[in-house]
Structures are given as structure tokens and as C-alpha cells.
Motif scaffolding. Sequence first.
Motif, PDB file in Angstrom:
ATOM      1  N   GLY A  12       0.810  -1.207   0.000  1.00  0.00           N
ATOM      2  CA  GLY A  12       0.000   0.000   0.000  1.00  0.00           C
ATOM      3  C   GLY A  12       0.846   1.260   0.000  1.00  0.00           C
ATOM      4  N   ALA A  13       1.998   1.191   0.657  1.00  0.00           N
ATOM      5  CA  ALA A  13       2.903   2.339   0.693  1.00  0.00           C
ATOM      6  C   ALA A  13       3.452   2.640  -0.696  1.00  0.00           C
ATOM      7  CB  ALA A  13       4.039   2.072   1.673  1.00  0.00           C
ATOM      8  N   SER A  14       3.907   1.624  -1.405  1.00  0.00           N
ATOM      9  CA  SER A  14       4.437   1.859  -2.747  1.00  0.00           C
ATOM     10  C   SER A  14       3.330   2.275  -3.710  1.00  0.00           C
ATOM     11  CB  SER A  14       5.171   0.609  -3.266  1.00  0.00           C
ATOM     12  OG  SER A  14       4.325  -0.515  -3.321  1.00  0.00           O
ATOM     13  N   ASP A  15       2.129   1.774  -3.469  1.00  0.00           N
ATOM     14  CA  ASP A  15       0.955   2.133  -4.272  1.00  0.00           C
ATOM     15  C   ASP A  15       0.704   3.647  -4.210  1.00  0.00           C
ATOM     16  OD1 ASP A  15      -1.573   2.401  -5.385  1.00  0.00           O
ATOM     17  OD2 ASP A  15      -2.570   1.043  -3.997  1.00  0.00           O
ATOM     18  N   ILE A  16       0.600   4.208  -3.016  1.00  0.00           N
ATOM     19  CA  ILE A  16       0.319   5.647  -2.893  1.00  0.00           C
ATOM     20  C   ILE A  16       1.551   6.485  -3.240  1.00  0.00           C
ATOM     21  CG2 ILE A  16       0.874   5.922  -0.433  1.00  0.00           C
ATOM     22  CD1 ILE A  16      -1.716   7.677  -0.276  1.00  0.00           C
ATOM     23  N   ALA A  17       2.746   5.936  -3.041  1.00  0.00           N
ATOM     24  CA  ALA A  17       3.956   6.649  -3.460  1.00  0.00           C
ATOM     25  C   ALA A  17       3.947   6.859  -4.971  1.00  0.00           C
ATOM     26  CB  ALA A  17       5.198   5.879  -3.031  1.00  0.00           C
ATOM     27  N   LEU A  18       3.484   5.850  -5.706  1.00  0.00           N
ATOM     28  CA  LEU A  18       3.372   5.984  -7.154  1.00  0.00           C
ATOM     29  C   LEU A  18       2.378   7.084  -7.525  1.00  0.00           C
ATOM     30  CD1 LEU A  18       3.874   5.016 -10.073  1.00  0.00           C
ATOM     31  CD2 LEU A  18       2.057   3.329  -9.725  1.00  0.00           C
ATOM     32  N   THR A  19       1.224   7.112  -6.858  1.00  0.00           N
ATOM     33  CA  THR A  19       0.216   8.134  -7.142  1.00  0.00           C
ATOM     34  C   THR A  19       0.785   9.535  -6.926  1.00  0.00           C
ATOM     35  OG1 THR A  19      -1.536   6.614  -6.437  1.00  0.00           O
ATOM     36  CG2 THR A  19      -2.107   8.945  -6.578  1.00  0.00           C
ATOM     37  N   LEU A  20       1.481   9.734  -5.834  1.00  0.00           N
ATOM     38  CA  LEU A  20       2.062  11.040  -5.539  1.00  0.00           C
ATOM     39  C   LEU A  20       3.172  11.401  -6.519  1.00  0.00           C
ATOM     40  CD1 LEU A  20       2.200  10.663  -1.655  1.00  0.00           C
ATOM     41  CD2 LEU A  20       0.718  12.242  -2.915  1.00  0.00           C
ATOM     42  N   SER A  21       3.970  10.402  -6.901  1.00  0.00           N
ATOM     43  CA  SER A  21       5.057  10.641  -7.845  1.00  0.00           C
ATOM     44  C   SER A  21       4.513  11.037  -9.218  1.00  0.00           C
ATOM     45  CB  SER A  21       5.931   9.389  -7.959  1.00  0.00           C
ATOM     46  OG  SER A  21       6.937   9.555  -8.944  1.00  0.00           O
ATOM     47  N   GLU A  22       3.507  10.313  -9.690  1.00  0.00           N
ATOM     48  CA  GLU A  22       2.931  10.621 -10.998  1.00  0.00           C
ATOM     49  C   GLU A  22       2.235  11.985 -11.000  1.00  0.00           C
ATOM     50  OE1 GLU A  22       2.107   6.294 -13.055  1.00  0.00           O
ATOM     51  OE2 GLU A  22       0.486   7.180 -11.864  1.00  0.00           O
ATOM     52  N   ALA A  23       1.795  12.437  -9.822  1.00  0.00           N
ATOM     53  CA  ALA A  23       1.165  13.751  -9.715  1.00  0.00           C
ATOM     54  C   ALA A  23       2.188  14.875  -9.681  1.00  0.00           C
ATOM     55  CB  ALA A  23       0.289  13.819  -8.479  1.00  0.00           C
ATOM     56  N   GLY A  24       3.479  14.510  -9.655  1.00  0.00           N
ATOM     57  CA  GLY A  24       4.521  15.517  -9.772  1.00  0.00           C
ATOM     58  C   GLY A  24       5.300  15.824  -8.520  1.00  0.00           C
ATOM     59  N   MET A  25       5.098  15.057  -7.455  1.00  0.00           N
ATOM     60  CA  MET A  25       5.824  15.326  -6.218  1.00  0.00           C
ATOM     61  C   MET A  25       7.092  14.472  -6.142  1.00  0.00           C
ATOM     62  SD  MET A  25       2.785  15.771  -3.373  1.00  0.00           S
ATOM     63  CE  MET A  25       3.459  17.253  -2.613  1.00  0.00           C
ATOM     64  N   SER A 360      15.954   0.200   3.889  1.00  0.00           N
ATOM     65  CA  SER A 360      15.458   1.311   4.703  1.00  0.00           C
ATOM     66  C   SER A 360      14.653   2.324   3.904  1.00  0.00           C
ATOM     67  CB  SER A 360      16.619   2.029   5.402  1.00  0.00           C
ATOM     68  OG  SER A 360      17.522   2.557   4.442  1.00  0.00           O
ATOM     69  N   ALA A 361      14.866   2.393   2.574  1.00  0.00           N
ATOM     70  CA  ALA A 361      14.139   3.374   1.756  1.00  0.00           C
ATOM     71  C   ALA A 361      14.195   2.956   0.291  1.00  0.00           C
ATOM     72  CB  ALA A 361      14.728   4.767   1.915  1.00  0.00           C
ATOM     73  N   PHE A 362      13.192   3.422  -0.468  1.00  0.00           N
ATOM     74  CA  PHE A 362      13.111   3.165  -1.905  1.00  0.00           C
ATOM     75  C   PHE A 362      13.082   4.472  -2.676  1.00  0.00           C
ATOM     76  CE2 PHE A 362      10.356  -0.461  -0.354  1.00  0.00           C
ATOM     77  CZ  PHE A 362      11.279  -1.462  -0.612  1.00  0.00           C
ATOM     78  N   THR A 363      13.585   4.418  -3.913  1.00  0.00           N
ATOM     79  CA  THR A 363      13.308   5.446  -4.899  1.00  0.00           C
ATOM     80  C   THR A 363      12.150   4.956  -5.744  1.00  0.00           C
ATOM     81  OG1 THR A 363      15.619   6.143  -4.974  1.00  0.00           O
ATOM     82  CG2 THR A 363      14.230   6.747  -6.852  1.00  0.00           C
ATOM     83  N   ILE A 364      11.181   5.830  -6.016  1.00  0.00           N
ATOM     84  CA  ILE A 364       9.979   5.445  -6.740  1.00  0.00           C
ATOM     85  C   ILE A 364      10.199   5.599  -8.243  1.00  0.00           C
ATOM     86  CG2 ILE A 364       7.491   5.791  -6.965  1.00  0.00           C
ATOM     87  CD1 ILE A 364       8.457   4.940  -4.162  1.00  0.00           C
ATOM     88  N   GLY A 365       9.951   4.531  -8.992  1.00  0.00           N
ATOM     89  CA  GLY A 365      10.072   4.549 -10.439  1.00  0.00           C
ATOM     90  C   GLY A 365       8.719   4.592 -11.115  1.00  0.00           C
ATOM     91  N   PRO A 366       8.653   4.244 -12.399  1.00  0.00           N
ATOM     92  CA  PRO A 366       7.394   4.291 -13.147  1.00  0.00           C
ATOM     93  C   PRO A 366       6.454   3.157 -12.770  1.00  0.00           C
ATOM     94  CG  PRO A 366       9.132   3.393 -14.502  1.00  0.00           C
ATOM     95  CD  PRO A 366       9.790   3.841 -13.234  1.00  0.00           C
TER      96      PRO A 366
END
Length: 409
Positions: A12-25, A360-366
Motif C-alpha cells: 500500500g505504501a508503494s501504491d500511494i507513493a506511485l500516485t504522488l510521484s505521478e502527480a509531480g511530487m 530502509s528506503a526506496f526510490t519510486i520509479g514508473p
Amino acid sequence: MKIGVIADDFTGASDIALTLSEAGMRVAQFIDTPRDPADPALEAGVISLKSRTAPVDEAVRASLAACDWLLQQGARQIVFKVCSTFDSTPKGNIGPVLDALADGLQAQSTIVCPAFPENGRSVYQGHLFVQDVLLNECGMEDHPLTPMTDPDLRRVLAAQSTRPIGHVPAATVMAGADAIRAALPGNGHVIVDAIRDADLVQIGAAAKGAPLVCGGSGIALGLPANFGAQPKTAEWVPITGPGVVLSGSCSRATREQVKLYQAHAEAMEISAEDAISGTANVHAIADWVCAQTTPPLVYSSADPQIVKDAQARFGQDRAAHALETLFAELAAELARRGVRRFLVAGGETSGAVVQGLGVSAFTIGPRLAAGVPALRVEGSDPIALALKSGNFGGPTFFKDALDILEGQI
């Protein structure tokens, strides 16, 4: 930091991270609450907790600690990210955590909406639908840890929360953000209908300035615009090398993906009895995985009746713990042997694998599929991961995702 997210599981964390990333954050996903300050350039931070099935007191403590850290980084809005199927036990943990966060943030009225139309989750008349059936008819009624037998989110949340539960119907939502805001009561938690992405955008606009909101990843569709973000596509540097699929989800979608992937690659099934008895030896499984030329599949995605039989025989907690421990130890061993692409199905399994890898942390990709991003663990020898919620992804998701991580698509 503008938006801080507390997620009750890793997928769920990576799911919403993708949404925020695609929105430009600019987004980072953290595994548990960090000890050190975040990069000041981050606009959104997502903390992955393994709190969905934890004891209530533990889930509340972990969530409040995460909230405190996010506020210290400057977060102006907190999102409590729950599964788009709103699954929990009758006593929590959604209600108790939401109550505690609302108290701490002095939130008077909290929007709650787990809808995710792109993945077939919608809320109408306060009821949660998965595709065209009610929640309790979609297979979630057979979930081994958090079975959902009531689709009425108002009743589900009322049984867990000490606060009043309200409802904003679809007709009001379709009238726009101002109408939604005007319909919110003075206190309590409010189930808000959403059947289209456009509804979630309006809900996000209505939540501008709210200290706390709750929902699935769809709740974040309209929030970044409140902070001036503009949509963008994340870059991805392919990661080659050996890969593996680890599946612990027993959802209908995952079982179909497991079945189809076995026509493409070798597979090994692990039962709860194998994990508990020690028959499933981590080093032997790793030997087998590393001997394959195509990324193999190691899975415990059994039919619901088989899962129920195992729980009756060994106990629910013992069976789940044994399988999660095995997947955690296996992931660590495979990483030591040079496996660099991990595709993981199931929230609890994903949490176990990530903890086993010591990330400990991820970078969010496509995006790999709706709700599933490519994740990168930085380092001298980087690792690529995909953490998939049970019901997410199409039938050929396993192969497609591995190919994207490697740069073939």
C-alpha cells in the motif's frame, strides 16, 4: 515536506507513493519510521508500516511515531493509507489508528475513502464494491488474516471507532469540492462516495487544508494539486541480473497470475506445513532458484480452503509467521547470491521480504501496473523490486513487470 503518508502495509505504501510521484511530487518511501531527518528536497514522504494485522496498541504506537516524524519534516497534511478493500479485523486496526491520529492532529472531521476506480474499487451509498460485486462477494471474505464480510464501510468503521461516522453520497461528490466540504459534519469520520477518478480529484480539493485524510492510494489523486504539483513521469534506469517471483498472496487475481506464470517459468510451491516443519530449507530453495535460467516462482498462494485447513491445524498466527519468516530469510539469501530483481505478491509477504533484505528506503520509479510502481534500492549494486497487493495487476503481470524492471519494455 508537504504531504506525509502513514501506510499500514508495504504494498500500500508503494501504491500511494506511485500516485504522488505521478502527480509531480518528489517522493521517497521509508521502511518503518526513520531515525534521521529526510532530504529537505522531498515533497512527500511515505512511511511503510507492518501494522494492518499487528496488535491494536502496537499499531497505534507505530502510527503515532510515524506521524510525529513526518510533522517534524514539515508535513502539512497527513494521509493514513489503508487498503482499497479496507480490510482489517473487527476490532481494528483502521478505527483505533484513525482515532489516535485525529486526536493527535486535532482533526475535527476526517474524510475516509478507499476508492480506487482504476483498479475496480468504488464506494457508493457507503458500500465498497470490487469491480461489479460487493466487497464481501469478491473473494475478500476468504482472506486468511483479515476476512471482510460486510461491505458497508459505515458499519465496519463504527465497530472500530469511538467517533461518529458520517456519509457524503455520490450526488454531493459529483457537485464538486465546495459541496463536499459543506456536507462534512463538525466532527467524526466521514465515508465519502467515489465511483470515478474525477470524484477523487474533487475529494482531494475538498480536503485542502485538512490535517488528516484516510483512504487508499486514490485519495492522493487530488491532493498534490493543492500544493501546486504538476504531473510527470518518473525516470527508470534498468536493473539487469537474476530475478525471482515470491508470492504469498491467496487472492483470486494472484492465483491466476501464478497459474499463468508457470507456463513461462519453473515454480516451487511451499505449504504452511513445509515452513513450520522445516522441510522447506532456505538454502536448498535458493540453490534451486539460482539454477534456473528464467526468473522462477516460489509461492504459497494456495486455495482458500487449503489455507483454512492449515490455520485450523497449526493456528493462524503460527502458519502466517512461519511463511513470512521463510520468505524473509529466502530473500536475504537470494540477495547475497546476486539476485537483483524481486517481484513480490501480497502485502504481508512484501513486508517480510523487505525486512529480510534490510531495506530502509526506496526510490519510486514508473508504474508497472495500476497501483504498482517499480522500486529501486540504491547502492553500489542496486536492487529492483515490485511489491504487489494481492488483487492488483493483469494476468501476465509477473512476466511483464520483470521485463520492465530489466528494461525490455
